[in-house]
Design a protein around this motif. Sequence first.
Motif, PDB file in Angstrom:
ATOM      1  N   LEU A  75     -25.890   5.963  25.133  1.00  0.00           N
ATOM      2  CA  LEU A  75     -24.546   5.947  25.697  1.00  0.00           C
ATOM      3  C   LEU A  75     -24.466   4.629  26.447  1.00  0.00           C
ATOM      4  O   LEU A  75     -25.164   4.433  27.442  1.00  0.00           O
ATOM      5  N   ASP A  76     -23.653   3.707  25.946  1.00  0.00           N
ATOM      6  CA  ASP A  76     -23.728   2.327  26.415  1.00  0.00           C
ATOM      7  C   ASP A  76     -22.774   2.050  27.579  1.00  0.00           C
ATOM      8  O   ASP A  76     -23.155   1.451  28.573  1.00  0.00           O
ATOM      9  N   ARG A  77     -21.516   2.501  27.422  1.00  0.00           N
ATOM     10  CA  ARG A  77     -20.508   2.142  28.431  1.00  0.00           C
ATOM     11  C   ARG A  77     -19.414   3.198  28.473  1.00  0.00           C
ATOM     12  O   ARG A  77     -19.076   3.787  27.445  1.00  0.00           O
ATOM     13  N   LEU A  78     -18.881   3.419  29.654  1.00  0.00           N
ATOM     14  CA  LEU A  78     -17.811   4.408  29.834  1.00  0.00           C
ATOM     15  C   LEU A  78     -16.641   3.791  30.591  1.00  0.00           C
ATOM     16  O   LEU A  78     -16.831   2.908  31.442  1.00  0.00           O
ATOM     17  N   GLU A  79     -15.461   4.263  30.252  1.00  0.00           N
ATOM     18  CA  GLU A  79     -14.280   3.918  31.017  1.00  0.00           C
ATOM     19  C   GLU A  79     -13.705   5.236  31.512  1.00  0.00           C
ATOM     20  O   GLU A  79     -13.383   6.115  30.696  1.00  0.00           O
TER      21      GLU A  79
ATOM     22  N   SER B  14     -14.630   1.029  34.727  1.00  0.00           N
ATOM     23  CA  SER B  14     -15.489   0.982  33.541  1.00  0.00           C
ATOM     24  C   SER B  14     -16.832   0.379  33.926  1.00  0.00           C
ATOM     25  O   SER B  14     -16.910  -0.512  34.778  1.00  0.00           O
ATOM     26  N   PHE B  15     -17.870   0.932  33.348  1.00  0.00           N
ATOM     27  CA  PHE B  15     -19.223   0.537  33.771  1.00  0.00           C
ATOM     28  C   PHE B  15     -20.219   0.811  32.652  1.00  0.00           C
ATOM     29  O   PHE B  15     -19.988   1.644  31.769  1.00  0.00           O
ATOM     30  N   ASP B  16     -21.340   0.098  32.709  1.00  0.00           N
ATOM     31  CA  ASP B  16     -22.418   0.310  31.740  1.00  0.00           C
ATOM     32  C   ASP B  16     -23.229   1.542  32.119  1.00  0.00           C
ATOM     33  O   ASP B  16     -23.467   1.791  33.302  1.00  0.00           O
ATOM     34  N   VAL B  17     -23.638   2.285  31.130  1.00  0.00           N
ATOM     35  CA  VAL B  17     -24.501   3.454  31.352  1.00  0.00           C
ATOM     36  C   VAL B  17     -25.914   3.148  30.847  1.00  0.00           C
ATOM     37  O   VAL B  17     -26.904   3.360  31.546  1.00  0.00           O
TER      38      VAL B  17
END
Lengths: 83, 243
Positions: A75-79, B14-17
Motif C-alpha cells: 500500500l504505497d500512498r493514500l489520499e 495525502s501521504f505515503d504509507v
Amino acid sequence: MHEYSLVQAMFDQIGDAMRRHGAVAVRRVRVRIGASAGVEPALFRTAYEVFRIRTACAEAPLEIVDVAASDELTLDRLELEVP
Amino acid sequence: MCDSCGCGDPKVISFDVHERILAGNDRAARHNREHFRDHDVVAVNLMGSPGAGKTAVLEATARAFGAQARLGVLAGDLATENDARRIRAAGILAESITTGNACHLDAEMVHRGLHHLPWRSLDYLFIENVGNLVCPAIYDLGQDVNVVALSVTEGEDKPLKYPTMFHKADLVLVTKIDLLPQLPDVSLDTIEENLKSVMPRPAMLTMSARTGAGIDQWVRWLEGIGGPRTAACSSAAGGGRAS
C-alpha cells in the motif's frame, strides 16, 4: 483468487490509517505490485471494485503501479478526506 | 473543510504509507516462527497441486522416521477431514484446518490450528497447505522451509507455468516416480532443467511414496534442517537446529 483476501487485508490497513488521521473518507489509493509478487493486477482491481461498494473507499479510485522484476506488494500512498 | 483557499472542498490529506499489504500476515508469521524456534520445532510448509501426493509423502515420512522423531501435521483443505484422518492412521498427530473457500493458508489460520495440536513436543511440524500452485506461495506461515511436491503426472512444465511457487521453494519433491515407465514423454532431466530456470537455489529430490524409492534422501534432507532432538539437547534452547 487470493486477491480478495489481499484486498481485505488492505482495507484493514486503510481503516487503521483513517482512524489515525480521523478521516471520514478515502479519496485515492495507490498500490505497487511487482511482476513476481504472485498477484494479478487485474484481479486485484476487480476485488477492490467489489469490496469498496458502500465503504469509505466508495469514491476512491485505485491506482496500480506495476513494478518490474520485484515481488513487492505494498500500500504505497493514500489520499484521505478529513473534517 | 478547506480553510486555505476558500474553495469549500473538504480538507484532503495525502501521504505515503509504504507498508506491505501482507504486513498483518507477516506479523502473525513472525509470532509463529518465534514459537517454533522457542520450542525447537522444525516447521515445513508443504505445498503442491491437489493430488500431487502431499498426504502420501507425509504417510511415507511417518513410516520412515518411525519412533525416531515426533511428527505432527496441520492439514489444510477447503472441506473434509480426510487428510488428517489418513495421516492419523499413519501414526502422526494431525489436525485439520478447514479453510471454507480460502485457497491458501495464512499465518493466523496456522496459529489457530496450533491450539488443537500438542505442537510444543514435536520435532517436525508439517503444514500441509491447500492444494494449489498459486495462492499459498505468497503467505508466510512462520515455516523454516518451503517444500513443493510435484508429481510426474502433472507435466514437466509446471515450474515454468507457476514460477512464483517454485521460486519460493527450498526443495521440490518430485513424487510418484514409480509411474515413470507409464509416462514415456516425461523426463526427470527436463523437470530439473525447468526448476533450475525458476529456483534461486535449485534443489530437487525424487521419490515414490508407494515403493519407498528416494524416501531415505528426503529423510536425510529433513534431518539436515533440524533433526530429532537428542536427550542431551532436548532441554537446551536452540539445540539441534542447523539453520
